[in-house]
Motif scaffolding. Structure first.
Motif, PDB file in Angstrom:
ATOM      1  N   GLU A 296       0.837  -1.213   0.000  1.00 51.07           N
ATOM      2  CA  GLU A 296       0.000   0.000   0.000  1.00 51.07           C
ATOM      3  C   GLU A 296       0.869   1.259   0.000  1.00 51.07           C
ATOM      4  O   GLU A 296       0.587   2.233  -0.704  1.00 51.07           O
ATOM      5  CB  GLU A 296      -0.907  -0.023   1.235  1.00 51.07           C
ATOM      6  CG  GLU A 296      -1.864   1.136   1.337  1.00 51.07           C
ATOM      7  CD  GLU A 296      -2.578   1.175   2.687  1.00 51.07           C
ATOM      8  OE1 GLU A 296      -2.852   2.285   3.161  1.00 51.07           O
ATOM      9  OE2 GLU A 296      -2.845   0.097   3.260  1.00 51.07           O
ATOM     10  N   GLU A 297       1.958   1.237   0.771  1.00 47.23           N
ATOM     11  CA  GLU A 297       2.840   2.401   0.880  1.00 47.23           C
ATOM     12  C   GLU A 297       3.657   2.643  -0.386  1.00 47.23           C
ATOM     13  O   GLU A 297       4.098   3.762  -0.632  1.00 47.23           O
ATOM     14  CB  GLU A 297       3.781   2.226   2.087  1.00 47.23           C
ATOM     15  CG  GLU A 297       3.077   2.339   3.429  1.00 47.23           C
ATOM     16  CD  GLU A 297       3.900   1.787   4.588  1.00 47.23           C
ATOM     17  OE1 GLU A 297       5.001   1.242   4.338  1.00 47.23           O
ATOM     18  OE2 GLU A 297       3.451   1.909   5.739  1.00 47.23           O
ATOM     19  N   ASN A 298       3.881   1.592  -1.169  1.00 49.03           N
ATOM     20  CA  ASN A 298       4.766   1.699  -2.336  1.00 49.03           C
ATOM     21  C   ASN A 298       4.066   1.661  -3.687  1.00 49.03           C
ATOM     22  O   ASN A 298       4.697   1.877  -4.722  1.00 49.03           O
ATOM     23  CB  ASN A 298       5.810   0.570  -2.296  1.00 49.03           C
ATOM     24  CG  ASN A 298       6.851   0.794  -1.220  1.00 49.03           C
ATOM     25  OD1 ASN A 298       7.816   1.517  -1.433  1.00 49.03           O
ATOM     26  ND2 ASN A 298       6.657   0.209  -0.051  1.00 49.03           N
ATOM     27  N   ILE A 299       2.763   1.373  -3.698  1.00 47.11           N
ATOM     28  CA  ILE A 299       2.054   1.121  -4.954  1.00 47.11           C
ATOM     29  C   ILE A 299       2.041   2.347  -5.872  1.00 47.11           C
ATOM     30  O   ILE A 299       2.069   2.219  -7.111  1.00 47.11           O
ATOM     31  CB  ILE A 299       0.612   0.604  -4.688  1.00 47.11           C
ATOM     32  CG1 ILE A 299       0.063  -0.104  -5.939  1.00 47.11           C
ATOM     33  CG2 ILE A 299      -0.317   1.705  -4.211  1.00 47.11           C
ATOM     34  CD1 ILE A 299       0.600  -1.469  -6.165  1.00 47.11           C
ATOM     35  N   GLU A 300       2.003   3.541  -5.272  1.00 44.86           N
ATOM     36  CA  GLU A 300       1.918   4.747  -6.101  1.00 44.86           C
ATOM     37  C   GLU A 300       3.184   4.976  -6.935  1.00 44.86           C
ATOM     38  O   GLU A 300       3.168   5.736  -7.898  1.00 44.86           O
ATOM     39  CB  GLU A 300       1.618   5.968  -5.225  1.00 44.86           C
ATOM     40  CG  GLU A 300       0.168   5.957  -4.740  1.00 44.86           C
ATOM     41  CD  GLU A 300      -0.045   6.758  -3.486  1.00 44.86           C
ATOM     42  OE1 GLU A 300       0.902   6.882  -2.676  1.00 44.86           O
ATOM     43  OE2 GLU A 300      -1.155   7.273  -3.292  1.00 44.86           O
ATOM     44  N   ALA A 301       4.277   4.291  -6.570  1.00 46.79           N
ATOM     45  CA  ALA A 301       5.524   4.397  -7.354  1.00 46.79           C
ATOM     46  C   ALA A 301       5.324   3.900  -8.778  1.00 46.79           C
ATOM     47  O   ALA A 301       6.098   4.249  -9.675  1.00 46.79           O
ATOM     48  CB  ALA A 301       6.634   3.609  -6.669  1.00 46.79           C
ATOM     49  N   LEU A 302       4.299   3.087  -9.015  1.00 43.62           N
ATOM     50  CA  LEU A 302       4.037   2.572 -10.364  1.00 43.62           C
ATOM     51  C   LEU A 302       3.619   3.672 -11.335  1.00 43.62           C
ATOM     52  O   LEU A 302       3.723   3.504 -12.545  1.00 43.62           O
ATOM     53  CB  LEU A 302       2.934   1.502 -10.305  1.00 43.62           C
ATOM     54  CG  LEU A 302       3.268   0.221  -9.564  1.00 43.62           C
ATOM     55  CD1 LEU A 302       2.027  -0.661  -9.450  1.00 43.62           C
ATOM     56  CD2 LEU A 302       4.392  -0.539 -10.247  1.00 43.62           C
ATOM     57  N   ASP A 303       3.134   4.783 -10.791  1.00 36.54           N
ATOM     58  CA  ASP A 303       2.710   5.899 -11.643  1.00 36.54           C
ATOM     59  C   ASP A 303       3.876   6.774 -12.099  1.00 36.54           C
ATOM     60  O   ASP A 303       3.693   7.691 -12.880  1.00 36.54           O
ATOM     61  CB  ASP A 303       1.682   6.765 -10.899  1.00 36.54           C
ATOM     62  CG  ASP A 303       0.303   6.702 -11.540  1.00 36.54           C
ATOM     63  OD1 ASP A 303       0.154   5.962 -12.533  1.00 36.54           O
ATOM     64  OD2 ASP A 303      -0.607   7.376 -11.048  1.00 36.54           O
ATOM     65  N   LYS A 304       5.072   6.513 -11.547  1.00 40.61           N
ATOM     66  CA  LYS A 304       6.221   7.389 -11.847  1.00 40.61           C
ATOM     67  C   LYS A 304       6.976   6.882 -13.052  1.00 40.61           C
ATOM     68  O   LYS A 304       6.954   5.726 -13.385  1.00 40.61           O
ATOM     69  CB  LYS A 304       7.122   7.483 -10.629  1.00 40.61           C
ATOM     70  CG  LYS A 304       6.420   8.236  -9.500  1.00 40.61           C
ATOM     71  CD  LYS A 304       7.206   8.174  -8.224  1.00 40.61           C
ATOM     72  CE  LYS A 304       6.446   8.856  -7.092  1.00 40.61           C
ATOM     73  NZ  LYS A 304       7.020   8.595  -5.796  1.00 40.61           N
TER      74      LYS A 304
END
Length: 198
Positions: free
Chosen positions: A190-198
């Motif tokens: 959950e804490e790292n998933i947004e890195a996929l948008d980078k």
């Protein structure tokens, strides 16, 4: 070879989100996985199709593997108390009695093969070692995210219990340690998933 991508991705995502909203309204989604689902579904190139945050259960089955004719005697998506497990065991009457732990599992659709591989690498790097790309086609690219925690412990048969209270206490302790471990992995995802948008 052409660049592989999922056809009608936006339509598929909208259908999946409609299904998720319905499941949420009917309280059919494990509560502690909802923030992760929301973060994944907020990403442009991914959406969830099904999920389970992991569970501990007591199950009665005619023989191991017969899910169709099995009966849940107790099921928890969290750490469990020995008393809860003993209460579930007390409902056993026939067939085999099993104590089971299953790790979290998520199915996530990706827009392109590159997106699928990025998610797979992230999941494996965070400890979801049994993750893989489950489906590869122009219709859908599906990543299965799964961890390694699992227990299959036979407890008895036809009303007879094979272990005492001390034994139950020990296996519940091991199960709860596994639950803490896989819930921690879910939190890191959950804490790292947004890195996929980078």
């Amino acid at each position: 070879m052409g660049f592989l991508y999922a056809e009608n991705f936006e339509e598929q995502k909208e259908r999946a989100m409609k299904g998720l909203r319905k499941a949420l309204a009917e309280d059919k989604v494990d509560h502690d996985i909802i923030p992760l689902l929301e973060k994944i579904n907020a990403l442009d190139n991914y959406f969830t199709t099904s999920s389970c945050s992991g569970r501990v259960s007591v199950m009665e089955m005619p023989h191991f593997g017969d899910k169709v004719n099995s009966r849940w005697l107790g099921k928890w998506h969290r750490e469990v108390a020995v008393g809860e497990v003993l209460e579930a065991i007390g409902k056993h009457s026939e067939g085999q009695l099993w104590f089971l732990v299953r790790s979290p599992i998520l199915h996530v659709a990706a827009r392109t093969m590159e997106d699928a591989v990025k998610l797979l690498n992230l999941a494996i790097g965070l400890g979801f070692k049994y993750s893989n790309i489950k489906s590869i086609s122009h219709k859908k690219l599906l990543v299965k995210i799964r961890s390694t925690e699992r227990m299959d412990v036979p407890l008895g048969e036809n009303g007879e219990l094979w272990g005492d209270g001390y034994y139950i206490e020990r296996i519940v302790g091991i199960a709860n340690a596994q639950v803490r471990r896989f819930k921690g992995k879910l939190k890191r995802l959950e804490e790292n998933i947004e890195a996929l948008d980078k």
